[in-house]
Write an enzyme that holds these catalytic residues in place. Structure first.
Site, PDB file in Angstrom:
ATOM      1  N   GLU A 144       0.759   6.366 -16.193  1.00 12.38           N
ATOM      2  CA  GLU A 144      -0.466   5.652 -16.552  1.00 12.38           C
ATOM      3  C   GLU A 144      -1.493   6.580 -17.201  1.00 12.38           C
ATOM      4  O   GLU A 144      -2.183   6.181 -18.148  1.00 12.38           O
ATOM      5  CB  GLU A 144      -1.040   4.960 -15.306  1.00 12.38           C
TER       6      GLU A 144
ATOM      7  N   HIS B 101      -8.474  -0.227 -10.045  1.00 16.31           N
ATOM      8  CA  HIS B 101      -7.035  -0.007 -10.061  1.00 16.31           C
ATOM      9  C   HIS B 101      -6.720   1.402  -9.571  1.00 16.31           C
ATOM     10  O   HIS B 101      -7.480   2.326  -9.839  1.00 16.31           O
ATOM     11  CB  HIS B 101      -6.483  -0.142 -11.491  1.00 16.31           C
TER      12      HIS B 101
ATOM     13  N   ARG C  93      -5.121   5.037  -2.838  1.00 16.25           N
ATOM     14  CA  ARG C  93      -4.770   3.651  -2.498  1.00 16.25           C
ATOM     15  C   ARG C  93      -5.452   3.230  -1.191  1.00 16.25           C
ATOM     16  O   ARG C  93      -5.874   2.089  -1.043  1.00 16.25           O
ATOM     17  CB  ARG C  93      -3.246   3.499  -2.358  1.00 16.25           C
TER      18      ARG C  93
ATOM     19  N   LYS D 198     -12.406  -1.704 -13.154  1.00 17.55           N
ATOM     20  CA  LYS D 198     -12.085  -2.861 -13.992  1.00 17.55           C
ATOM     21  C   LYS D 198     -13.371  -3.482 -14.561  1.00 17.55           C
ATOM     22  O   LYS D 198     -14.479  -3.132 -14.132  1.00 17.55           O
ATOM     23  CB  LYS D 198     -11.284  -3.858 -13.149  1.00 17.55           C
TER      24      LYS D 198
ATOM     25  N   ASN E 224     -10.871  -7.661  -8.305  1.00 24.32           N
ATOM     26  CA  ASN E 224     -10.817  -6.645  -7.237  1.00 24.32           C
ATOM     27  C   ASN E 224     -11.281  -5.251  -7.669  1.00 24.32           C
ATOM     28  O   ASN E 224     -10.965  -4.254  -7.047  1.00 24.32           O
ATOM     29  CB  ASN E 224      -9.452  -6.653  -6.538  1.00 24.32           C
TER      30      ASN E 224
ATOM     31  N   ARG F 183     -12.476  -2.093  -2.126  1.00 17.71           N
ATOM     32  CA  ARG F 183     -12.323  -3.554  -2.237  1.00 17.71           C
ATOM     33  C   ARG F 183     -12.870  -4.260  -0.997  1.00 17.71           C
ATOM     34  O   ARG F 183     -13.447  -5.343  -1.094  1.00 17.71           O
ATOM     35  CB  ARG F 183     -10.856  -3.902  -2.457  1.00 17.71           C
TER      36      ARG F 183
ATOM     37  N   TYR G 245       0.600  -3.204 -17.197  1.00 17.80           N
ATOM     38  CA  TYR G 245       1.030  -4.149 -16.158  1.00 17.80           C
ATOM     39  C   TYR G 245       2.406  -4.754 -16.447  1.00 17.80           C
ATOM     40  O   TYR G 245       2.710  -5.855 -15.991  1.00 17.80           O
ATOM     41  CB  TYR G 245      -0.011  -5.268 -16.006  1.00 17.80           C
TER      42      TYR G 245
HETATM   43  P1  DAT Z   1      -2.740  -3.442  -6.889  1.00 20.79           P
HETATM   44  O1  DAT Z   1      -3.827  -3.565  -7.938  1.00 20.79           O
HETATM   45  O2  DAT Z   1      -3.325  -3.475  -5.504  1.00 20.79           O
HETATM   46  O3  DAT Z   1      -1.826  -2.273  -7.129  1.00 20.79           O
HETATM   47  P2  DAT Z   1      -0.579  -5.125  -7.898  1.00 20.79           P
HETATM   48  O4  DAT Z   1      -0.093  -3.914  -8.617  1.00 20.79           O
HETATM   49  O5  DAT Z   1       0.386  -5.866  -7.040  1.00 20.79           O
HETATM   50  O6  DAT Z   1      -1.849  -4.780  -6.976  1.00 20.79           O
HETATM   51  O7  DAT Z   1      -1.175  -6.171  -8.935  1.00 20.79           O
HETATM   52  C1  DAT Z   1      -1.949  -5.705 -10.015  1.00 20.79           C
HETATM   53  C2  DAT Z   1      -3.137  -6.626 -10.184  1.00 20.79           C
HETATM   54  O8  DAT Z   1      -2.685  -7.943 -10.510  1.00 20.79           O
HETATM   55  C3  DAT Z   1      -4.000  -6.801  -8.936  1.00 20.79           C
HETATM   56  O9  DAT Z   1      -4.954  -5.768  -8.765  1.00 20.79           O
HETATM   57  C4  DAT Z   1      -4.636  -8.116  -9.205  1.00 20.79           C
HETATM   58  C5  DAT Z   1      -3.553  -8.904  -9.908  1.00 20.79           C
HETATM   59  N1  DAT Z   1      -2.776  -9.698  -8.946  1.00 20.79           N
HETATM   60  C6  DAT Z   1      -1.821  -9.262  -8.100  1.00 20.79           C
HETATM   61  N2  DAT Z   1      -1.335 -10.253  -7.344  1.00 20.79           N
HETATM   62  C7  DAT Z   1      -2.012 -11.363  -7.721  1.00 20.79           C
HETATM   63  C8  DAT Z   1      -1.978 -12.719  -7.325  1.00 20.79           C
HETATM   64  N3  DAT Z   1      -1.137 -13.151  -6.389  1.00 20.79           N
HETATM   65  N4  DAT Z   1      -2.828 -13.578  -7.950  1.00 20.79           N
HETATM   66  C9  DAT Z   1      -3.663 -13.160  -8.917  1.00 20.79           C
HETATM   67  N5  DAT Z   1      -3.754 -11.896  -9.331  1.00 20.79           N
HETATM   68  C10 DAT Z   1      -2.935 -11.011  -8.763  1.00 20.79           C
HETATM   69 MG    MG Z   2      -0.466  -1.922  -8.686  1.00 21.51          MG
END
Ligand code: DAT
Ligand code: MG
Length: 151
Positions: free
Chosen positions: A128, A117, A87, A11, A114, A104, A51
Protein backbone atom coordinates in the site's frame (compact mmCIF):
# COMPACT_ATOMS: atom_id res chain seq x y z
CA UNK A 1 13.16 -7.47 15.84
CA UNK A 2 11.69 -6.89 12.41
CA UNK A 3 10.97 -3.26 11.49
CA UNK A 4 7.64 -3.05 9.69
CA UNK A 5 5.87 -0.37 7.67
CA UNK A 6 2.17 0.34 7.65
CA UNK A 7 -0.02 2.52 5.48
CA UNK A 8 -2.42 4.67 7.51
CA UNK A 9 -4.95 6.95 5.85
CA UNK A 10 -7.38 9.50 7.22
CA UNK A 11 -10.43 8.94 5.02
CA UNK A 12 -12.47 11.83 3.51
CA UNK A 13 -14.88 11.94 6.48
CA UNK A 14 -11.96 12.33 8.88
CA UNK A 15 -10.56 15.21 6.83
CA UNK A 16 -13.97 16.92 6.50
CA UNK A 17 -14.64 16.51 10.23
CA UNK A 18 -11.33 18.10 11.20
CA UNK A 19 -9.92 14.93 12.77
CA UNK A 20 -6.57 14.89 10.93
CA UNK A 21 -4.52 16.28 13.83
CA UNK A 22 -6.23 14.03 16.39
CA UNK A 23 -5.62 10.91 14.32
CA UNK A 24 -1.98 11.67 13.49
CA UNK A 25 -1.44 12.50 17.13
CA UNK A 26 -2.44 9.03 18.32
CA UNK A 27 0.27 7.32 16.26
CA UNK A 28 2.79 10.04 17.08
CA UNK A 29 2.21 9.78 20.83
CA UNK A 30 2.42 5.99 20.76
CA UNK A 31 6.00 6.33 19.56
CA UNK A 32 6.01 5.14 15.96
CA UNK A 33 8.04 6.93 13.28
CA UNK A 34 6.33 8.91 10.54
CA UNK A 35 8.11 8.41 7.21
CA UNK A 36 5.53 9.79 4.75
CA UNK A 37 2.66 12.31 4.92
CA UNK A 38 0.51 14.08 2.34
CA UNK A 39 -2.96 15.44 1.56
CA UNK A 40 -4.20 13.76 -1.60
CA UNK A 41 -7.26 13.50 -3.83
CA UNK A 42 -7.51 9.79 -4.65
CA UNK A 43 -8.38 8.91 -8.25
CA UNK A 44 -10.90 6.12 -8.83
CA UNK A 45 -8.41 3.63 -10.31
CA UNK A 46 -6.14 3.92 -7.27
CA UNK A 47 -9.07 3.39 -4.89
CA UNK A 48 -10.06 0.27 -6.84
CA UNK A 49 -6.51 -1.08 -6.75
CA UNK A 50 -6.18 -0.37 -3.02
CA UNK A 51 -9.41 -2.23 -2.23
CA UNK A 52 -9.10 -4.88 -4.99
CA UNK A 53 -9.66 -7.76 -2.52
CA UNK A 54 -13.17 -6.37 -1.87
CA UNK A 55 -14.13 -6.04 -5.53
CA UNK A 56 -16.83 -8.76 -5.30
CA UNK A 57 -18.55 -7.20 -2.26
CA UNK A 58 -21.92 -5.49 -2.69
CA UNK A 59 -20.62 -2.38 -0.91
CA UNK A 60 -17.58 -2.01 -3.25
CA UNK A 61 -19.03 0.79 -5.47
CA UNK A 62 -20.09 2.80 -2.40
CA UNK A 63 -16.67 2.25 -0.82
CA UNK A 64 -14.94 3.62 -3.94
CA UNK A 65 -17.31 6.63 -4.05
CA UNK A 66 -16.58 7.31 -0.37
CA UNK A 67 -12.80 7.09 -0.62
CA UNK A 68 -12.73 9.34 -3.70
CA UNK A 69 -15.32 11.83 -2.36
CA UNK A 70 -12.76 14.29 -0.99
CA UNK A 71 -9.14 14.59 0.07
CA UNK A 72 -7.51 11.93 2.24
CA UNK A 73 -4.36 12.17 4.35
CA UNK A 74 -1.86 9.46 3.45
CA UNK A 75 0.72 8.33 5.97
CA UNK A 76 3.54 5.82 6.19
CA UNK A 77 4.55 4.74 9.70
CA UNK A 78 7.46 2.55 10.69
CA UNK A 79 8.45 0.49 13.71
CA UNK A 80 8.64 -2.93 15.29
CA UNK A 81 5.11 -4.37 15.44
CA UNK A 82 3.60 -1.23 13.91
CA UNK A 83 1.11 -3.10 11.68
CA UNK A 84 -0.78 -4.95 14.43
CA UNK A 85 -0.39 -2.12 16.93
CA UNK A 86 -1.87 0.42 14.50
CA UNK A 87 -4.83 -1.91 13.89
CA UNK A 88 -5.40 -1.98 17.66
CA UNK A 89 -5.19 1.81 17.91
CA UNK A 90 -7.70 2.04 15.03
CA UNK A 91 -10.21 -0.49 16.41
CA UNK A 92 -12.79 -2.76 14.77
CA UNK A 93 -14.08 -2.10 11.25
CA UNK A 94 -17.56 -1.36 12.64
CA UNK A 95 -17.13 1.68 14.91
CA UNK A 96 -20.06 0.56 17.09
CA UNK A 97 -18.09 -2.59 17.91
CA UNK A 98 -14.79 -0.74 18.32
CA UNK A 99 -13.58 -0.37 21.92
CA UNK A 100 -13.58 3.06 23.55
CA UNK A 101 -10.04 4.38 23.44
CA UNK A 102 -9.59 3.33 19.83
CA UNK A 103 -9.84 5.88 17.01
CA UNK A 104 -13.02 4.35 15.55
CA UNK A 105 -14.42 3.61 19.02
CA UNK A 106 -14.00 7.24 20.04
CA UNK A 107 -14.67 9.11 16.81
CA UNK A 108 -17.07 7.19 14.53
CA UNK A 109 -20.48 5.46 14.45
CA UNK A 110 -20.76 3.60 11.13
CA UNK A 111 -18.67 1.18 9.03
CA UNK A 112 -19.22 3.30 5.91
CA UNK A 113 -17.73 6.35 7.70
CA UNK A 114 -15.02 4.78 9.83
CA UNK A 115 -12.54 7.67 9.43
CA UNK A 116 -9.27 5.78 9.05
CA UNK A 117 -7.53 2.95 7.20
CA UNK A 118 -4.67 0.77 8.41
CA UNK A 119 -2.84 -2.03 6.57
CA UNK A 120 -3.72 -5.54 7.79
CA UNK A 121 -0.29 -7.22 7.31
CA UNK A 122 3.36 -6.22 6.84
CA UNK A 123 3.10 -7.39 3.20
CA UNK A 124 0.08 -5.16 2.58
CA UNK A 125 1.84 -2.33 4.43
CA UNK A 126 4.64 -2.43 1.87
CA UNK A 127 2.22 -2.90 -1.04
CA UNK A 128 0.00 0.00 0.00
CA UNK A 129 2.87 2.43 0.70
CA UNK A 130 4.25 1.67 -2.77
CA UNK A 131 0.76 2.25 -4.20
CA UNK A 132 0.05 5.59 -2.51
CA UNK A 133 3.53 7.15 -2.35
CA UNK A 134 6.33 7.90 -4.76
CA UNK A 135 9.66 6.54 -3.46
CA UNK A 136 10.94 10.12 -3.12
CA UNK A 137 8.08 10.96 -0.74
CA UNK A 138 9.29 8.45 1.86
CA UNK A 139 11.85 9.97 4.21
CA UNK A 140 14.40 8.03 6.24
CA UNK A 141 15.35 9.87 9.42
CA UNK A 142 16.46 9.21 12.97
CA UNK A 143 14.14 10.66 15.63
CA UNK A 144 16.14 12.42 18.36
CA UNK A 145 13.99 10.70 21.00
CA UNK A 146 14.68 7.16 19.74
CA UNK A 147 16.69 6.15 22.82
CA UNK A 148 13.82 7.29 25.09
CA UNK A 149 11.33 5.06 23.27
CA UNK A 150 13.39 1.87 22.96
CA UNK A 151 16.27 0.60 25.10
P1 DAT B 1 -10.75 -2.49 7.71
O1 DAT B 1 -10.87 -1.08 7.15
O2 DAT B 1 -11.09 -2.52 9.17
O3 DAT B 1 -9.44 -3.14 7.38
P2 DAT B 1 -11.92 -4.17 5.62
O4 DAT B 1 -10.55 -4.24 5.04
O5 DAT B 1 -12.63 -5.45 5.87
O6 DAT B 1 -11.92 -3.36 7.01
O7 DAT B 1 -12.86 -3.29 4.70
C1 DAT B 1 -12.35 -2.11 4.12
C2 DAT B 1 -13.40 -1.02 4.24
O8 DAT B 1 -14.56 -1.40 3.50
C3 DAT B 1 -13.89 -0.75 5.66
O9 DAT B 1 -13.05 0.12 6.39
C4 DAT B 1 -15.23 -0.16 5.39
C5 DAT B 1 -15.72 -0.92 4.18
N1 DAT B 1 -16.54 -2.07 4.58
C6 DAT B 1 -16.11 -3.26 5.07
N2 DAT B 1 -17.12 -4.08 5.36
C7 DAT B 1 -18.25 -3.39 5.05
C8 DAT B 1 -19.63 -3.67 5.12
N3 DAT B 1 -20.07 -4.85 5.55
N4 DAT B 1 -20.49 -2.71 4.70
C9 DAT B 1 -20.05 -1.53 4.24
N5 DAT B 1 -18.77 -1.18 4.16
C10 DAT B 1 -17.87 -2.10 4.54
MG1 MG C 1 -8.65 -3.73 5.53
Amino acid sequence: EQIEQTYIMVKPDGVQRGLVGEIISRFEKKGFKLTGLKLFQCPKDLAEEHYKDLKAKSFFPKLIDYITSGPVVCMAWEGTGVVASARKLIGSTDPLQAEPGTIRGDLAVQTGRNVVHGSDSPENGKREIALWFEESEIVQWTPALASWLRE
